[in-house]
Write a protein that holds these residues in place. Structure first.
Motif, PDB file in Angstrom:
ATOM      1  N   ASP A 138     -22.000  32.447 -19.629  1.00  0.00           N
ATOM      2  CA  ASP A 138     -22.681  31.846 -18.481  1.00  0.00           C
ATOM      3  C   ASP A 138     -21.840  30.730 -17.888  1.00  0.00           C
ATOM      4  N   SER A 139     -21.998  30.526 -16.595  1.00  0.00           N
ATOM      5  CA  SER A 139     -21.257  29.470 -15.911  1.00  0.00           C
ATOM      6  C   SER A 139     -22.016  28.151 -15.983  1.00  0.00           C
ATOM      7  N   ALA A 140     -21.261  27.073 -16.215  1.00  0.00           N
ATOM      8  CA  ALA A 140     -21.824  25.732 -16.109  1.00  0.00           C
ATOM      9  C   ALA A 140     -21.181  24.985 -14.948  1.00  0.00           C
ATOM     10  N   ASP A 141     -20.416  25.711 -14.126  1.00  0.00           N
ATOM     11  CA  ASP A 141     -19.773  25.150 -12.949  1.00  0.00           C
ATOM     12  C   ASP A 141     -20.322  25.827 -11.697  1.00  0.00           C
ATOM     13  N   THR A 142     -20.232  25.152 -10.582  1.00  0.00           N
ATOM     14  CA  THR A 142     -20.703  25.718  -9.328  1.00  0.00           C
ATOM     15  C   THR A 142     -19.616  26.556  -8.671  1.00  0.00           C
ATOM     16  N   VAL A 143     -20.044  27.466  -7.821  1.00  0.00           N
ATOM     17  CA  VAL A 143     -19.072  28.269  -7.069  1.00  0.00           C
ATOM     18  C   VAL A 143     -18.185  27.364  -6.226  1.00  0.00           C
ATOM     19  N   ALA A 144     -18.777  26.361  -5.587  1.00  0.00           N
ATOM     20  CA  ALA A 144     -17.994  25.454  -4.743  1.00  0.00           C
ATOM     21  C   ALA A 144     -16.896  24.760  -5.538  1.00  0.00           C
ATOM     22  N   ALA A 145     -17.184  24.411  -6.795  1.00  0.00           N
ATOM     23  CA  ALA A 145     -16.195  23.726  -7.631  1.00  0.00           C
ATOM     24  C   ALA A 145     -15.024  24.628  -7.988  1.00  0.00           C
ATOM     25  N   ALA A 146     -15.203  25.930  -7.868  1.00  0.00           N
ATOM     26  CA  ALA A 146     -14.154  26.878  -8.251  1.00  0.00           C
ATOM     27  C   ALA A 146     -13.404  27.452  -7.058  1.00  0.00           C
ATOM     28  N   GLU A 147     -13.768  27.100  -5.842  1.00  0.00           N
ATOM     29  CA  GLU A 147     -13.154  27.733  -4.680  1.00  0.00           C
ATOM     30  C   GLU A 147     -11.662  27.442  -4.575  1.00  0.00           C
ATOM     31  N   ALA A 148     -11.258  26.195  -4.794  1.00  0.00           N
ATOM     32  CA  ALA A 148      -9.832  25.870  -4.699  1.00  0.00           C
ATOM     33  C   ALA A 148      -9.036  26.579  -5.793  1.00  0.00           C
ATOM     34  N   ALA A 149      -9.598  26.633  -7.014  1.00  0.00           N
ATOM     35  CA  ALA A 149      -8.932  27.342  -8.104  1.00  0.00           C
ATOM     36  C   ALA A 149      -8.830  28.832  -7.799  1.00  0.00           C
ATOM     37  N   ALA A 150      -9.865  29.389  -7.184  1.00  0.00           N
ATOM     38  CA  ALA A 150      -9.844  30.805  -6.820  1.00  0.00           C
ATOM     39  C   ALA A 150      -8.738  31.085  -5.813  1.00  0.00           C
ATOM     40  N   GLN A 151      -8.571  30.192  -4.866  1.00  0.00           N
ATOM     41  CA  GLN A 151      -7.510  30.385  -3.874  1.00  0.00           C
ATOM     42  C   GLN A 151      -6.138  30.314  -4.530  1.00  0.00           C
ATOM     43  N   ARG A 152      -5.948  29.343  -5.440  1.00  0.00           N
ATOM     44  CA  ARG A 152      -4.663  29.245  -6.150  1.00  0.00           C
ATOM     45  C   ARG A 152      -4.422  30.487  -7.000  1.00  0.00           C
ATOM     46  N   LEU A 153      -5.475  30.961  -7.656  1.00  0.00           N
ATOM     47  CA  LEU A 153      -5.348  32.151  -8.499  1.00  0.00           C
ATOM     48  C   LEU A 153      -4.982  33.368  -7.662  1.00  0.00           C
ATOM     49  N   ALA A 154      -5.595  33.495  -6.493  1.00  0.00           N
ATOM     50  CA  ALA A 154      -5.279  34.610  -5.603  1.00  0.00           C
ATOM     51  C   ALA A 154      -3.834  34.528  -5.117  1.00  0.00           C
ATOM     52  N   GLU A 155      -3.400  33.339  -4.747  1.00  0.00           N
ATOM     53  CA  GLU A 155      -2.029  33.171  -4.261  1.00  0.00           C
ATOM     54  C   GLU A 155      -1.015  33.491  -5.362  1.00  0.00           C
ATOM     55  N   GLY A 156      -1.305  33.037  -6.586  1.00  0.00           N
ATOM     56  CA  GLY A 156      -0.358  33.219  -7.675  1.00  0.00           C
ATOM     57  C   GLY A 156      -0.316  34.619  -8.250  1.00  0.00           C
ATOM     58  N   SER A 157      -1.463  35.304  -8.206  1.00  0.00           N
ATOM     59  CA  SER A 157      -1.559  36.622  -8.839  1.00  0.00           C
ATOM     60  C   SER A 157      -1.417  37.779  -7.861  1.00  0.00           C
TER      61      SER A 157
END
Length: 262
Positions: A138-157
């Motif tokens: 289960d997530s204990a973080d919000t979607v908004a808190a992960a948006e920047a990480a998601a963008q970095r992950l998309a760029e890197g992968s």
């Protein structure tokens, strides 16, 4: 994004064979969800055949779920087989930050170039190497808190990354889109998150990954909204959800999709 229904129509007309490597808890639910939606599931995970089968299937989905050494061999063989055959594959990094074993597995699978990564906020943060506060699967973080990480992950992968929660976020590193479809009963039914990964995979078979992911999320969430109107609780919701997936038309999806550019 216009005409989500066109992606549903294409998915159903091709009825893609979706290879699903997932956990025992999810297998039955995931297979029924894919069948109701119009795809063809195959729960093929053993290393003896998973790589070969990945070249037969139109798309592969890998869920970390309940990994064991033998299943891990099957995951890695299947991912290599999908990449070699030019097939898209989807990584669902369940509880990837929970243990060293999962962190190592997540890193190895990420190196095998998934087409799409779909996870909750804590999973995406952990896979991206950021601090996460997950509680098991289960997530204990919000979607908004992960948006920047998601963008970095998309760029890197090079993958399309979908962070799912009350309002989903999808990015390919350049573009972003949010999906507001869904219902609070959905997390009360085990394996629906795993099943969502299967739906995203089915939509991505032969279709552009970014748009197909957004359309798949809207389809799944809208079915949850429709099911909740007829359900008395989680038990009846499961039955109504399968019926809603099966009954939804492309026009229904066009009218009901809650997608907006991020």
């Amino acid at each position: 994004m216009d005409r989500c229904g066109a992606y549903l129509d294409t998915m159903r007309s091709t009825a893609p064979l979706v290879q699903c490597i997932t956990n025992f808890v999810a297998m039955n639910v995931m297979a029924n969800v894919l069948l109701a939606a119009g795809a063809s599931p195959a729960m093929v995970h053993d290393a003896e055949e998973s790589g070969e089968f990945a070249a037969i299937a139109q798309v592969l989905t890998i869920n970390l779920g309940t990994p064991s050494p033998r299943w891990v061999e099957g995951m890695e063989a299947a991912a290599r087989g999908a990449v070699a055959a030019g097939r898209p594959w989807v990584l669902d990094p369940v509880a990837v930050g929970a243990t060293a074993f999962r962190r190592g597995l997540g890193a190895r699978l990420l190196a095998l170039k998934p087409t799409i990564i779909r996870g909750n906020a804590s999973e995406i943060l952990a896979l991206a190497g950021a601090e996460a506060r997950g509680k098991g699967a289960d997530s204990a973080d919000t979607v908004a808190a992960a948006e920047a990480a998601a963008q970095r992950l998309a760029e890197g992968s090079g993958a399309v990354v979908a962070v799912t929660g009350p309002v989903d976020f999808v990015t390919d590193g350049r573009r972003g889109i949010r999906c507001g479809n869904g219902h609070a009963l959905m997390p009360k039914v085990t394996a629906l998150g795993c099943s969502l990964t299967g739906i995203v995979g089915a939509f991505a078979a032969g279709q552009p990954a970014f748009e197909a992911t957004a359309a798949g999320l809207a389809f799944f969430g809208l079915a949850g909204e429709e099911a909740a109107r007829r359900a008395a609780g989680p038990g009846s919701f499961q039955v109504a959800f399968l019926d809603a997936l099966h009954a939804m038309t492309p026009d229904d999806l066009d009218r009901g999709a809650k997608l907006e550019a991020a």
